[in-house]
Design a protein around this motif. Structure first.
Motif, mmCIF file in Angstrom:
data_model
loop_
_atom_site.group_PDB
_atom_site.id
_atom_site.type_symbol
_atom_site.label_atom_id
_atom_site.label_comp_id
_atom_site.label_asym_id
_atom_site.label_seq_id
_atom_site.Cartn_x
_atom_site.Cartn_y
_atom_site.Cartn_z
ATOM 1 N N PHE B 78 -0.411 79.772 39.319
ATOM 2 C CA PHE B 78 -1.611 80.392 38.776
ATOM 3 C C PHE B 78 -2.090 79.468 37.660
ATOM 4 O O PHE B 78 -1.788 79.679 36.488
ATOM 5 N N SER B 79 -2.779 78.393 38.024
ATOM 6 C CA SER B 79 -3.194 77.413 37.010
ATOM 7 C C SER B 79 -4.157 76.409 37.602
ATOM 8 O O SER B 79 -4.203 76.199 38.809
ATOM 9 N N VAL B 80 -4.899 75.778 36.703
ATOM 10 C CA VAL B 80 -5.831 74.736 37.111
ATOM 11 C C VAL B 80 -5.110 73.394 37.185
ATOM 12 O O VAL B 80 -5.322 72.606 38.088
ATOM 13 N N GLY B 81 -4.246 73.151 36.187
ATOM 14 C CA GLY B 81 -3.466 71.922 36.173
ATOM 15 C C GLY B 81 -2.099 72.147 36.823
ATOM 16 O O GLY B 81 -1.734 73.277 37.157
ATOM 17 N N THR B 82 -1.347 71.065 37.029
ATOM 18 C CA THR B 82 0.001 71.205 37.589
ATOM 19 C C THR B 82 1.004 70.369 36.781
ATOM 20 O O THR B 82 2.011 69.906 37.300
ATOM 21 N N ASP B 83 0.692 70.198 35.493
ATOM 22 C CA ASP B 83 1.566 69.401 34.624
ATOM 23 C C ASP B 83 2.963 70.002 34.498
ATOM 24 O O ASP B 83 3.918 69.302 34.165
ATOM 25 N N HIS B 84 3.071 71.301 34.731
ATOM 26 C CA HIS B 84 4.355 71.991 34.562
ATOM 27 C C HIS B 84 5.226 71.885 35.814
ATOM 28 O O HIS B 84 6.326 72.418 35.859
ATOM 29 N N VAL B 85 4.715 71.199 36.837
ATOM 30 C CA VAL B 85 5.455 71.087 38.099
ATOM 31 C C VAL B 85 5.958 69.657 38.277
ATOM 32 O O VAL B 85 5.199 68.702 38.086
ATOM 33 N N ASP B 86 7.234 69.511 38.639
ATOM 34 C CA ASP B 86 7.784 68.183 38.935
ATOM 35 C C ASP B 86 7.313 67.798 40.341
ATOM 36 O O ASP B 86 7.906 68.192 41.347
ATOM 37 N N ARG B 87 6.204 67.026 40.370
ATOM 38 C CA ARG B 87 5.548 66.756 41.648
ATOM 39 C C ARG B 87 6.433 65.932 42.586
ATOM 40 O O ARG B 87 6.389 66.102 43.797
ATOM 41 N N GLU B 88 7.250 65.043 41.999
ATOM 42 C CA GLU B 88 8.087 64.211 42.845
ATOM 43 C C GLU B 88 9.166 65.044 43.533
ATOM 44 O O GLU B 88 9.414 64.891 44.737
ATOM 45 N N ALA B 89 9.741 65.951 42.750
ATOM 46 C CA ALA B 89 10.785 66.813 43.323
ATOM 47 C C ALA B 89 10.211 67.684 44.434
ATOM 48 O O ALA B 89 10.859 67.924 45.464
ATOM 49 N N ILE B 90 8.983 68.153 44.244
ATOM 50 C CA ILE B 90 8.288 68.965 45.248
ATOM 51 C C ILE B 90 8.125 68.169 46.558
ATOM 52 O O ILE B 90 8.375 68.652 47.644
ATOM 53 N N ARG B 91 7.658 66.918 46.373
ATOM 54 C CA ARG B 91 7.431 66.043 47.531
ATOM 55 C C ARG B 91 8.721 65.802 48.313
ATOM 56 O O ARG B 91 8.759 65.959 49.528
ATOM 57 N N GLU B 92 9.779 65.442 47.577
ATOM 58 C CA GLU B 92 11.067 65.159 48.223
ATOM 59 C C GLU B 92 11.556 66.331 49.068
ATOM 60 O O GLU B 92 12.105 66.153 50.151
ATOM 61 N N ARG B 93 11.369 67.512 48.512
ATOM 62 C CA ARG B 93 11.886 68.704 49.203
ATOM 63 C C ARG B 93 10.890 69.302 50.196
ATOM 64 O O ARG B 93 11.134 70.359 50.759
ATOM 65 N N LYS B 94 9.758 68.672 50.330
ATOM 66 C CA LYS B 94 8.700 69.154 51.245
ATOM 67 C C LYS B 94 8.286 70.586 50.935
ATOM 68 O O LYS B 94 8.072 71.399 51.844
#
Lengths: 338, 338
Positions: B78-94
């Motif tokens: 629930f946000s406009v930005g995604t600074d609080h998300v580890d984008r690399e970890a998300i990518r790795e885990r699909k």
């Protein structure tokens, strides 16, 4: 013919001062600062004057006219209202009275839009939190510091003259849905359509049948009417009870149109969402402990509706033009009917 | 198939909460208030979850993803930005990542207009005088509390995306004369014309050749660009020196685009007339003794650009839709590219 004496109670803004000094056939007596002049100075200098250019803060009463004597033919007031002038005494002595009511539409309409947005978006409360150092401790939540949005709203105008219509014109691209207005003839279409918004506008603009309809249907109520015996306290507790809980009230007209006690209690009980005021009863005698100042959802400004540089320059120039025209027996830019 | 577990870190606004509860094939675990959830609660509940709906205040890092385990397929933020998300970890885990960037144009554009008017009309200073009980002692003078008028101004946009263009659309009936804009391609026309203002508009809208031209010619500068290495401190002391003395600066983008120290000194020395900020470097850690708060011509709000009720409702609904779409393998309303 000896030069006619004129008394000017301030130093004026540059373009007006130049215009004044260019009138070489005058004996110019002028207070040396841009602060209010001493009353005793004014009474002394007025003797034998043909014209006086004065401000809202200078009382223009019989005492002053007597001090001037029979020579006095013109009063040019740098003001929108003429409450400070004894109109009957002016009439009796056949003194012409100029004033400057027309320059401020833009300035007040701009401020009205600002106050609507500030009331909806809780600007006073939000600034207060920052100024008092509370921002670091504000835990974020989805509805933190939220207010109602202007898109889709119905905006109700109490009084629908030039300033109200200029405000409406500015609000249209914010996506408002509809405008209602109430004039002294409820249910009747407004006489003047200053900006072509009534007949061919992009949103419906229609007269309310009475104040109850206006109060009940508006998400934003803008008070822009003159103060008369019939508009005094027209916005009272009954009015607030009719209003929507997410609605805001904005007053840019005169303080006594709104019952201040009723407003305080409407804010306290949540009958309305917020308020934005440029005027208030008993102004300027508003102390820091005034009950309205304790309401976080209320923004109160010190009557700065016309306070932009260009407007004040235009008012100053017009007051000089009125003075000079009056002395020459010509038409003023704006003259009060005797 | 057993119901899939989802964890939601807040109670949501009503329409979103209803949509969530209507999804009967889910095992719903939800923090019971609209305040931030405990981190330990989140880590414990995440175990075995297929989806997590979380807020800006919930860090979405490897620790959380490890706690959830292999079942985790969707993060709906629930946000406009995604600074609080580890984008690399998300990518790795699909893991698919949804967010809610599109709902807030109106809310931010409304606030931008409000801040422009507040900076020009000295709203913070004026409110302060009333709140501290100074109104009774303010002697009227023609230029008391005046600021520059918006009619006739040139408005310069640093960044000219949807929010900037929505702001421009709102400003036109205030009588502005001209708009200038600077994008990452100086001198080039903007790619998108969201509201038909560029080609067929009622006032000239043109790209600036560089930041110097924008700073020197604008009466109002609106910072609406993304924060990147090349925009960090793009508004610095050189920029302020180029600006007009009656110009105002408004920042509704990201704090670090403006050099705060340079802004304080530009206000102090009168290089510019005023400022209206919704964002600032190091927010929210702004204490009451911050030097900018001593500048009467500066208004600072606690990042409330999107804070209207309708916007937050829409964001909440979209985040639920993203969660549900992600679980079903369908298209999200807005998904971050992996």
């Amino acid at each position: 013919m000896s030069p006619r004496k004129v008394v000017v109670t301030r130093q004026l803004i540059e373009p007006a001062q130049k215009l004044l000094e260019a009138a070489s056939d005058l004996e110019l007596i002028q207070w040396p600062t841009d602060q209010p002049c001493d009353r005793s100075w004014l009474l002394e200098q007025a003797k034998g004057a043909s014209g006086i250019l004065l401000m809202l803060s200078d009382k223009c009463d019989k005492e002053l006219m007597d001090a001037a004597g029979d020579t006095l033919k013109v009063i040019a007031s740098f003001s929108v209202g003429t409450d400070h002038v004894d109109r009957e005494a002016i009439r009796e002595r056949k003194i012409r009275l100029g004033y400057t009511p027309s320059a401020l539409t833009d300035a007040v309409a701009d401020l009205t839009v600002m106050l609507i947005l500030m009331a909806q978006r809780r600007a006073g409360e939000a600034m207060g939190k920052v100024l008092t150092g509370q921002w670091p401790q504000m835990p974020w939540s989805p509805l933190l510091m939220t207010g109602p949005q202007i898109r889709g709203t119905t905006v109700g105008f109490l009084g629908f003259g030039r300033i109200a219509q200029a405000t409406l014109q500015r609000l249209i691209p914010f996506g408002i849905s509809k405008a209602l207005y109430l004039t002294s003839k409820p249910g009747q279409p407004a006489k003047e359509d200053h900006y072509g918004l009534l007949k061919e506008g992009s949103i419906p603009v229609s007269p309310a049948s009475d104040w109850k309809q206006l109060a009940a249907e508006s998400d934003v109520v803008v008070v822009g009417c003159a103060l008369t015996p019939s508009t005094r306290h027209i916005v009272n507790s009954e009015f607030f009870h009719q209003m929507k809980k997410l609605a805001v009230l904005v007053n840019i007209a005169r303080g006594p149109v709104v019952d201040t006690d009723a407003l305080v209690s409407a804010l306290e009980t949540g009958d309305i969402f917020g308020a934005g005021l440029d005027v208030i009863e008993n102004e300027p005698n508003i102390q820091a402990d005034h009950p309205l100042l304790k309401q976080p959802r209320c923004v109160l400004l010190p009557h700065v509706g016309s306070a932009n540089i260009e407007t004040r320059e235009q008012m100053a120039v017009e007051s000089v033009k009125n003075l000079l025209a009056g002395l020459k027996g010509e038409a003023m830019v704006n003259e009060v009917e005797p």
